[in-house]
Each structure stands twice: as C-alpha cells, then as structure tokens.
Design a protein around this motif. Structure first.
Motif, PDB file in Angstrom:
ATOM      1  N   ALA A 299       4.271  15.314  -1.249  1.00 58.65           N
ATOM      2  CA  ALA A 299       3.872  16.401  -2.154  1.00 58.65           C
ATOM      3  C   ALA A 299       5.108  17.138  -2.666  1.00 58.65           C
ATOM      4  CB  ALA A 299       2.949  17.371  -1.409  1.00 58.65           C
ATOM      5  N   ASP A 300       6.091  17.282  -1.802  1.00 56.13           N
ATOM      6  CA  ASP A 300       7.355  17.920  -2.192  1.00 56.13           C
ATOM      7  C   ASP A 300       8.013  17.114  -3.315  1.00 56.13           C
ATOM      8  OD1 ASP A 300       9.687  19.548  -2.059  1.00 56.13           O
ATOM      9  OD2 ASP A 300      10.614  18.127  -0.674  1.00 56.13           O
ATOM     10  N   GLN A 301       8.062  15.781  -3.151  1.00 50.65           N
ATOM     11  CA  GLN A 301       8.640  14.915  -4.189  1.00 50.65           C
ATOM     12  C   GLN A 301       7.890  15.097  -5.515  1.00 50.65           C
ATOM     13  OE1 GLN A 301      11.316  12.410  -3.818  1.00 50.65           O
ATOM     14  NE2 GLN A 301      11.619  13.898  -2.191  1.00 50.65           N
ATOM     15  N   TYR A 302       6.587  15.163  -5.416  1.00 51.22           N
ATOM     16  CA  TYR A 302       5.736  15.324  -6.603  1.00 51.22           C
ATOM     17  C   TYR A 302       6.040  16.652  -7.309  1.00 51.22           C
ATOM     18  CZ  TYR A 302       1.456  16.276  -9.252  1.00 51.22           C
ATOM     19  OH  TYR A 302       0.566  16.605 -10.245  1.00 51.22           O
ATOM     20  N   LEU A 303       6.116  17.718  -6.526  1.00 48.58           N
ATOM     21  CA  LEU A 303       6.358  19.042  -7.128  1.00 48.58           C
ATOM     22  C   LEU A 303       7.759  19.131  -7.727  1.00 48.58           C
ATOM     23  CD1 LEU A 303       4.560  21.224  -4.441  1.00 48.58           C
ATOM     24  CD2 LEU A 303       3.947  21.076  -6.874  1.00 48.58           C
ATOM     25  N   LEU A 304       8.730  18.500  -7.066  1.00 47.10           N
ATOM     26  CA  LEU A 304      10.095  18.501  -7.612  1.00 47.10           C
ATOM     27  C   LEU A 304      10.129  17.767  -8.945  1.00 47.10           C
ATOM     28  CD1 LEU A 304      12.168  17.784  -4.367  1.00 47.10           C
ATOM     29  CD2 LEU A 304      12.204  19.877  -5.723  1.00 47.10           C
ATOM     30  N   ALA A 305       9.476  16.615  -8.995  1.00 46.04           N
ATOM     31  CA  ALA A 305       9.468  15.831 -10.233  1.00 46.04           C
ATOM     32  C   ALA A 305       8.745  16.588 -11.347  1.00 46.04           C
ATOM     33  CB  ALA A 305       8.791  14.490  -9.985  1.00 46.04           C
ATOM     34  N   LYS A 306       7.649  17.236 -10.974  1.00 47.94           N
ATOM     35  CA  LYS A 306       6.846  17.957 -11.962  1.00 47.94           C
ATOM     36  C   LYS A 306       7.634  19.127 -12.561  1.00 47.94           C
ATOM     37  CE  LYS A 306       2.112  19.493 -12.408  1.00 47.94           C
ATOM     38  NZ  LYS A 306       1.100  20.291 -11.770  1.00 47.94           N
ATOM     39  N   GLY A 308      10.789  19.166 -12.928  1.00 49.74           N
ATOM     40  CA  GLY A 308      12.017  18.676 -13.561  1.00 49.74           C
ATOM     41  C   GLY A 308      13.240  18.815 -12.684  1.00 49.74           C
ATOM     42  N   LYS A 309      13.023  19.141 -11.395  1.00 41.66           N
ATOM     43  CA  LYS A 309      14.160  19.260 -10.483  1.00 41.66           C
ATOM     44  C   LYS A 309      14.487  17.880  -9.909  1.00 41.66           C
ATOM     45  CE  LYS A 309      13.097  23.991  -9.245  1.00 41.66           C
ATOM     46  NZ  LYS A 309      12.222  24.714  -8.350  1.00 41.66           N
ATOM     47  N   ARG A 310      15.492  17.839  -9.022  1.00 40.07           N
ATOM     48  CA  ARG A 310      15.903  16.547  -8.477  1.00 40.07           C
ATOM     49  C   ARG A 310      14.752  15.889  -7.689  1.00 40.07           C
ATOM     50  NH1 ARG A 310      15.983  17.021  -3.299  1.00 40.07           N
ATOM     51  NH2 ARG A 310      16.039  19.130  -2.479  1.00 40.07           N
ATOM     52  N   GLY A 311      14.933  14.599  -7.429  1.00 43.54           N
ATOM     53  CA  GLY A 311      13.970  13.875  -6.598  1.00 43.54           C
ATOM     54  C   GLY A 311      12.729  13.490  -7.378  1.00 43.54           C
ATOM     55  N   GLY A 312      11.789  12.991  -6.639  1.00 44.85           N
ATOM     56  CA  GLY A 312      10.508  12.681  -7.255  1.00 44.85           C
ATOM     57  C   GLY A 312      10.418  11.260  -7.774  1.00 44.85           C
ATOM     58  N   ARG A 313       9.184  10.775  -7.814  1.00 47.18           N
ATOM     59  CA  ARG A 313       8.904   9.467  -8.399  1.00 47.18           C
ATOM     60  C   ARG A 313       7.868   9.686  -9.481  1.00 47.18           C
ATOM     61  NH1 ARG A 313       9.901   8.103  -3.061  1.00 47.18           N
ATOM     62  NH2 ARG A 313       7.858   8.657  -2.316  1.00 47.18           N
ATOM     63  N   ILE A 314       7.562   8.666 -10.235  1.00 48.30           N
ATOM     64  CA  ILE A 314       6.593   8.878 -11.310  1.00 48.30           C
ATOM     65  C   ILE A 314       5.344   8.026 -11.147  1.00 48.30           C
ATOM     66  CG2 ILE A 314       8.178   9.692 -13.106  1.00 48.30           C
ATOM     67  CD1 ILE A 314       8.157   6.674 -14.065  1.00 48.30           C
ATOM     68  N   ASP A 315       5.256   7.315 -10.022  1.00 43.76           N
ATOM     69  CA  ASP A 315       4.158   6.350  -9.896  1.00 43.76           C
ATOM     70  C   ASP A 315       3.096   6.793  -8.901  1.00 43.76           C
ATOM     71  OD1 ASP A 315       5.815   6.150  -7.741  1.00 43.76           O
ATOM     72  OD2 ASP A 315       5.708   3.970  -7.593  1.00 43.76           O
ATOM     73  N   TRP A 316       2.736   8.084  -8.902  1.00 43.75           N
ATOM     74  CA  TRP A 316       1.715   8.505  -7.948  1.00 43.75           C
ATOM     75  C   TRP A 316       0.370   7.890  -8.284  1.00 43.75           C
ATOM     76  CZ3 TRP A 316       5.753  11.705  -8.964  1.00 43.75           C
ATOM     77  CH2 TRP A 316       6.496  12.076  -7.826  1.00 43.75           C
ATOM     78  N   GLY A 317      -0.364   7.631  -7.286  1.00 45.97           N
ATOM     79  CA  GLY A 317      -1.710   7.093  -7.492  1.00 45.97           C
ATOM     80  C   GLY A 317      -1.828   5.714  -6.892  1.00 45.97           C
ATOM     81  N   VAL A 318      -2.847   5.515  -6.037  1.00 46.55           N
ATOM     82  CA  VAL A 318      -3.102   4.194  -5.477  1.00 46.55           C
ATOM     83  C   VAL A 318      -3.623   3.329  -6.604  1.00 46.55           C
ATOM     84  CG1 VAL A 318      -4.437   2.935  -3.757  1.00 46.55           C
ATOM     85  CG2 VAL A 318      -3.783   5.287  -3.325  1.00 46.55           C
ATOM     86  N   LYS A 319      -3.148   2.084  -6.651  1.00 43.08           N
ATOM     87  CA  LYS A 319      -3.626   1.174  -7.705  1.00 43.08           C
ATOM     88  C   LYS A 319      -5.112   0.924  -7.510  1.00 43.08           C
ATOM     89  CE  LYS A 319       0.460   0.697  -9.416  1.00 43.08           C
ATOM     90  NZ  LYS A 319       0.832   2.037  -8.929  1.00 43.08           N
ATOM     91  N   LYS A 320      -5.851   0.920  -8.624  1.00 40.65           N
ATOM     92  CA  LYS A 320      -7.297   0.683  -8.535  1.00 40.65           C
ATOM     93  C   LYS A 320      -7.533  -0.744  -8.038  1.00 40.65           C
ATOM     94  CE  LYS A 320      -8.970   4.190 -11.403  1.00 40.65           C
ATOM     95  NZ  LYS A 320      -9.310   5.346 -10.648  1.00 40.65           N
ATOM     96  N   THR A 321      -8.575  -0.929  -7.214  1.00 44.13           N
ATOM     97  CA  THR A 321      -8.865  -2.286  -6.734  1.00 44.13           C
ATOM     98  C   THR A 321     -10.053  -2.845  -7.509  1.00 44.13           C
ATOM     99  OG1 THR A 321     -10.169  -1.249  -4.995  1.00 44.13           O
ATOM    100  CG2 THR A 321      -7.981  -2.003  -4.397  1.00 44.13           C
TER     101      THR A 321
END
Ligand SMILES: Cc1cc2nc3c(=O)[nH]c(=O)nc-3n(C[C@H](O)[C@H](O)[C@H](O)COP(=O)(O)OP(=O)(O)OC[C@H]3O[C@@H](n4cnc5c(N)ncnc54)[C@H](O)[C@@H]3O)c2cc1C
Length: 321
Positions: A299-306, A308-321
């Motif tokens: 969640a920290d990574q998500y909030l940092l990315a959101k 615009g600060k350092r860290g974070g990824r952009i691929d949140w979300g489990v792939k649909k099956t």
C-alpha cells in the motif's frame, strides 16, 4: 458531519489487520483499523505455542500486544462492523459501517474468517440463548452446566478440553466416525473424565423455547434420533470467509476468499487484502501477521506512486482469470 479522511483504512482487527495497521502507521500514514473485536480468531484460543520468539502465550494477550504496538505508532482503532466498500470516481474509497463512514486512499481488507453455522431449525432463535460460537468468551455460561460441543476438529476438541474444567460434563458431537483434530489435542481431551464423545451423529435441531434445553441428533449408523439434554451448546465446526459485501467489486474464489497477487494486491487498485480472508493456503497467526505487513508495504508503494514520489509500481491488480 463531514466524512473523516484517512490514508489507510484496515478492515479487521485480527493478526493480519493489526499488523497492517502498525506497518502503515509506522510509514507515517493516517491509519485506522475498524473491527468487530480485538484479535479475531487468535484471541479465542488460550494457548498459542507456535508464534516465533514466544514459546507460549494466551491468544488474547498476544493480540492485545499487537494492538498496543500499533497504537504506539499512531494507529487508530474503532469498533464497528463494516458493511460496504464504495469506490469513488477519483480512485478513493468510502467505507461504511453500522456507526458511520470514513473516506480513504487505500483499503486493506483483513476481515478473516467467521464461524460456520449449523443451519438447522432452532439455531437462529436460540443464538445467544445457550447456543454459542465462542467457547472461551463467557465462562459463566458453562460453569457447572451440561455442555455440548458440536464438531470434531482441533477447535472443537480444544474447546471441549478447556470447558471440561468448569462444566459439569461435556458431550462432543462428531459427524463422522473419527475426530479430525491433531492427535496430541485428542490425547489431551481423552485424559478428561467428564468428556463423552458421540460419533456418526448428524445435528438435526436445537431445542428450547427461551433457552437451549437439548440438541436433537440423528445417529447415522442406526438411523435413531436422540435428544441430548444440554444447557449450553457450542458450535465449533469451522470457519468461512464472509466476504459477501465485497464480492461485487472484487474477485473472490468459490469459497468466498478474496483473490490476491504476491503482494496482497486485489483485482482493484488501492484495495489490498491480507490473512485468512484471502486465497493464501495456510491459515496461521504468523502467516496472517506477515501478510498484513506485506499488504501495508505494498500500500505504501501504491501511495508513493500515486503521489508521484519515489518508488511504486504501476501494475496493481490481480489478473482476471
Ligand atoms: C480456536 C483456534 C485456535 C487457533 N490456534 C492457532 C495457533 O495455535 N497458532 C496459529 O498460528 N494459528 C492458530 N489459529 C489460526 C489463527 O488464529 C488465524 O489463522 C489467524 O488468527 C487469522 O488472522 P486474520 O487477521 O487473518 O483473521 P481473523 O483472526 O479471522 O480476524 C478477522 C478480524 O476481522 C473482524 N471482522 C470480520 N468481519 C468484519 C466486518 N465486516 N467489519 C469489521 N470487522 C470485521 C473480526 O472481528 C476479526 O477481528 C487458531 C484458530 C482458531 C479458531
């Protein structure tokens, strides 16, 4: 009244939720844990012997330590039952409970497992009137009483052993031929003189008007029905995820458990899930605590990315099956 704003809202105050709350608070986020109780399942067992670093501890004591440690870092805690998670157009969420609502950037769902019910006549009517689901919560209910425990797994056998020290006698009702509890737990139970085990017994009805008087069972081998007198009945037939209130907005499996990816991400950005309520295979205190920590760090990574600060990824979300 204005809706209170948080950066992280955790739903559930068991091992996973309290750990997630502590980790999020330590990262400096305005964090609240909203829960029906303190400690969840772990708080219902008097002996935890496999939490690393602690050879033996009462489950409730361990959970109180989790809560105190989180509060030391600013984690807030509120008693409530959450009933709705509403996504907002700006990517934030509203969490609704019986006593109010809060707004948040991130949600961590850690609402674990709830007691499975018998689903027989009389159960609903006598719930709380001698029919109970928490064997260690209210000792005065069973002191010197005739008690029945329904179930044959570790929870039931452990409950019967504990109850036998205060109750007049304890009858364990097991659906199958054999108890499924761990051998050491069964061995401890058999040393108690006032416990009687009935196998091949299917629960039919909980009997009583204003209070439990008996449990009606069907002996599946002889097809005979028997009403076993009891003043208190404990239902200990396992747990299930009660995730109905999120199933329309998150992916769940056929057992109702929330699907997560390797870092506790769910099918919706900004919503993470941890512990027994998720599809993780093993359900233990140490694992739930670890999953809670993972969820908060992600969640920290998500909030940092959101932001615009350092860290974070952009691929949140489990792939649909
Ligand atoms: C009798 C028993 C003995 C056990 N013994 C051990 C042991 O010795 N060692 C071990 O490692 N594990 C043991 N376990 C398993 C372990 O307790 C669990 O795996 C672990 O505690 C799960 O933690 P959790 O936070 O994921 O979920 P839970 O403990 O289920 O916590 C969920 C929390 O969410 C809250 N909640 C639920 N729905 C809502 C809602 N709608 N709104 C708000 N709050 C909600 C609940 O009140 C609870 O506080 C035992 C379990 C039981 C039942």
């Amino acid at each position: 009244m204005a809706t209170e704003q948080y950066e992280v809202v955790v739903v559930g105050g068991g091992a996973s939720g309290l750990t997630a709350g502590m980790f999020a608070a330590r990262r400096g986020y305005k964090t609240i844990v909203i829960s029906q109780d303190v400690g969840g399942q772990a708080a219902t067992t008097p002996d935890i012997e496999n939490y690393p670093g602690i050879e033996f501890i009462d489950g409730l004591d361990l959970m109180k330590k989790f809560k105190t440690q989180g509060e030391k870092y600013g984690m807030q805690f509120r008693f409530d039952t959450v009933t709705a998670l509403e996504p907002q157009p700006d990517g934030t969420y509203i969490i609704k409970g019986a006593t109010g609502e809060v707004a948040t950037q991130v949600v961590i769902l850690a609402f674990g497992l709830s007691h499975r019910h018998l689903n027989v006549p009389g159960e609903e009517k006598l719930n709380g009137k001698g029919l109970l689901y928490c064997s260690i919560c209210e000792p005065h209910f069973y002191q010197d009483r005739k008690v029945i425990v329904v179930g044959g797994g570790s929870s039931a056998v452990q409950a019967a052993t504990t109850l036998s020290h205060l109750a007049k006698d304890v009858t364990v009702i097991n659906m199958g031929e054999h108890l499924t509890a761990e051998a050491i737990t069964v061995q401890r139970m058999t040393q108690r003189p006032n416990i009687h085990v009935v196998v091949n017994a299917q629960t039919q009805e909980v009997l009583g008007d204003d209070h439990v008087t008996a449990l009606s069972i069907l002996h599946t081998d002889t097809k005979q029905v028997e009403d076993i007198p009891a003043e208190v009945i404990f239902v200990e037939i396992g747990y299930m995820a009660k995730a109905g209130w999120v199933k329309d907005i998150l992916e769940t499996d056929p057992r109702g458990q929330i699907k997560i990816g390797p870092n506790c991400e769910t099918s919706r950005p900004g919503v993470f899930a941890a512990g027994d309520v998720t599809t993780i295979t093993f359900k233990q205190v140490v694992i739930s605590a670890g999953e809670g920590a993972k969820a908060a760090l992600e969640a920290d990574q998500y909030l940092l990315a959101k932001s615009g600060k350092r860290g974070g990824r952009i691929d949140w979300g489990v792939k649909k099956t």
